[in-house]
Design an enzyme around this catalytic site. Sequence first.
Site, mmCIF file in Angstrom:
data_model
loop_
_atom_site.group_PDB
_atom_site.id
_atom_site.type_symbol
_atom_site.label_atom_id
_atom_site.label_comp_id
_atom_site.label_asym_id
_atom_site.label_seq_id
_atom_site.Cartn_x
_atom_site.Cartn_y
_atom_site.Cartn_z
ATOM 1 N N HIS A 1 87.065 47.833 15.766
ATOM 2 C CA HIS A 1 85.918 47.209 16.668
ATOM 3 C C HIS A 1 86.367 46.036 17.265
ATOM 4 C CE1 HIS A 1 84.475 44.383 13.898
ATOM 5 N NE2 HIS A 1 84.839 45.313 12.875
ATOM 6 N N GLU B 1 82.905 50.820 7.290
ATOM 7 C CA GLU B 1 83.659 49.804 6.452
ATOM 8 C C GLU B 1 83.328 49.977 5.039
ATOM 9 O OE1 GLU B 1 86.144 48.174 6.076
ATOM 10 O OE2 GLU B 1 86.090 46.428 7.517
#
EC number: 5.4.2.-
Length: 215
Positions: free
Chosen positions: A9, A82
């Site tokens: 990201h 994550e």
Amino acid sequence: MLQVYLVRHGETQWNAERRIQGQSDSPLTAKGEQQAMQVATRAKELGITHIISSDLGRTRRTAEIIAQACGCDIIFDSRLRELNMGVLETRNIDSLTEEEENWRRQLVNGTVDGRIPEGESMQELSDRVNAALESCRDLPQGSRPLLVSHGIALGCLVSTILGLPAWAERRLRLRNCSISRVDYQESLWLASGWVVETAGDISHLDAPALDELQR
């Protein structure tokens, strides 16, 4: 041969502030939005057919920008989230106590079964991100998917493809909006299955990007 692109990201507010995100979230910075637009331009040139993204906000936004450029729908997959950083999430790295820093360092220095209290182990992370990658093999023939995920998650994925244990020392630099590529193939010269073609490419970015250890 199946080619799968892996994108971290764009830069977030907490990346810039050196705060631990894990599965907590903060928005992309203006720089992060720009990085996402630059990786989107590159993705369009690559002929991406599917975008599969972690369902956290920072990856959602990055994926939305890429999808707009590529004309693809987005599939959200929580397996690409994550690492759960437990009790340290939202904390500034510089504010950690010695004990808390030791918990964090376990994940960097290669400690078997290292885990932050109330968080995940690297093996648990590896199991789910590798399962998400394996699902790409079910896509139609000729697909070229792009996965949008996170620094530790993608680092663990690439490292395990290279044959390292999930908990191995973190020695792979994946900066914000870097592009990696892994291929699934049968080869006379490489081990059959997933192989790493490239890792951490940032040639499409026009400004320095943060890596996970600089947050």
